[in-house]
Design a protein around this motif. Structure first.
Motif, PDB file in Angstrom:
ATOM      1  N   HIS A   1       0.809  -1.223   0.000  1.00  0.00           N
ATOM      2  CA  HIS A   1       0.000   0.000   0.000  1.00  0.00           C
ATOM      3  C   HIS A   1       0.841   1.271   0.000  1.00  0.00           C
ATOM      4  O   HIS A   1       0.456   2.277  -0.605  1.00  0.00           O
ATOM      5  N   PHE A   2       1.989   1.244   0.666  1.00  0.00           N
ATOM      6  CA  PHE A   2       2.786   2.463   0.826  1.00  0.00           C
ATOM      7  C   PHE A   2       3.790   2.689  -0.297  1.00  0.00           C
ATOM      8  O   PHE A   2       4.480   3.710  -0.307  1.00  0.00           O
TER       9      PHE A   2
ATOM     10  N   LEU B   1       3.841   6.144  -2.437  1.00  0.00           N
ATOM     11  CA  LEU B   1       2.824   6.939  -1.751  1.00  0.00           C
ATOM     12  C   LEU B   1       3.300   8.371  -1.500  1.00  0.00           C
ATOM     13  O   LEU B   1       4.378   8.577  -0.952  1.00  0.00           O
TER      14      LEU B   1
ATOM     15  N   THR C   1      -3.357   7.017  -1.650  1.00  0.00           N
ATOM     16  CA  THR C   1      -2.475   6.582  -2.725  1.00  0.00           C
ATOM     17  C   THR C   1      -2.487   7.511  -3.925  1.00  0.00           C
ATOM     18  O   THR C   1      -1.559   7.517  -4.723  1.00  0.00           O
TER      19      THR C   1
END
Length: 223
Positions: free
Chosen positions: A83-84, A87, A103
């Motif tokens: 997810h990161f 980012l 995001t």
């Protein structure tokens, strides 16, 4: 809006700088659950490190599950699912917090809009270098986090929407100089609703100097 916060923090400022912001329910993609749903997120190790590669240098976080079990489980799952990676650090307020977690992909960000984890008591203080989830209403800690850039004890007990405090999950153990170097001239100007709806195109056009978390990975549990 001031960019230096010392002593007491007004509730309005905290609401505008830390919280998740309004969610347009009509934009949610309810048929595609997020990869780390609260009801089935696996338990994380009791303690582990996360290595961040950022545009200003490497940062290492140490997470402690006994500080916030639900929060650390969610963070571990977010890192495992990438997810990161790539980012933007979209909000950096000098001497206060650096916030990230959106995001810039509207379809991805909408998946997290109602994927909050249960609230938990504050078991550690929001000292400089600690990491906590942002939130709005009860049980809305989801995928946005902030690193405290100074000691913010007011966030330990601040009650907003009937929820008290922002529980830290862990702390920066190395690379705080890289965190301090994240671009802060935009302050709280980037709008979360615009990020959710217009995505990275909005950030690239209006805030091109934002720093980025290029990659996040689990290093290892503590010995």
């Amino acid at each position: 809006m001031p960019t230096i916060f010392r002593g007491g923090i007004a509730l309005l400022l905290v609401a505008s700088l830390l919280l998740l912001g309004a969610v347009h329910v009509g934009a949610l993609h309810r048929d595609a659950p997020p990869p780390c749903p609260p009801e089935s997120t696996p338990a994380a190790p009791d303690s582990f490190a996360v290595a961040l590669e950022t545009t200003t240098g490497p940062v290492t976080l140490r997470l402690y599950r006994d500080w916030s079990p639900h929060g650390v489980d969610r963070l571990h799952c977010l890192v495992e699912h990438g997810h990161f990676d790539g980012l933007p650090v979209f909000r950096v307020v000098e001497d206060f917090v650096a916030q990230f977690g959106l995001t810039g992909d509207p379809s991805t960000d909408s998946l997290w809009a109602e994927a909050g984890i249960p609230d938990e008591p504050v078991r550690a203080s929001n000292e400089r270098g600690t990491l906590s989830f942002a939130r709005n209403d009860p049980n809305t800690r989801s995928a946005q986090l902030f690193i405290n850039l100074s000691d913010n004890p007011r966030l330990d007990t601040l009650t907003y929407n009937d929820v008290e405090g922002f529980p830290p999950l862990g702390r920066v153990t190395s690379g705080m100089d890289a965190v301090d170097a994240w671009h802060n001239e935009y302050g709280g100007a980037p709008d979360q609703d615009s990020i959710r709806t217009a995505g990275r195109a909005y950030l690239d056009r209006r805030f091109p100097e934002l720093d980025v978390i290029e990659q996040a990975r689990i290093v290892a549990p503590a010995e």
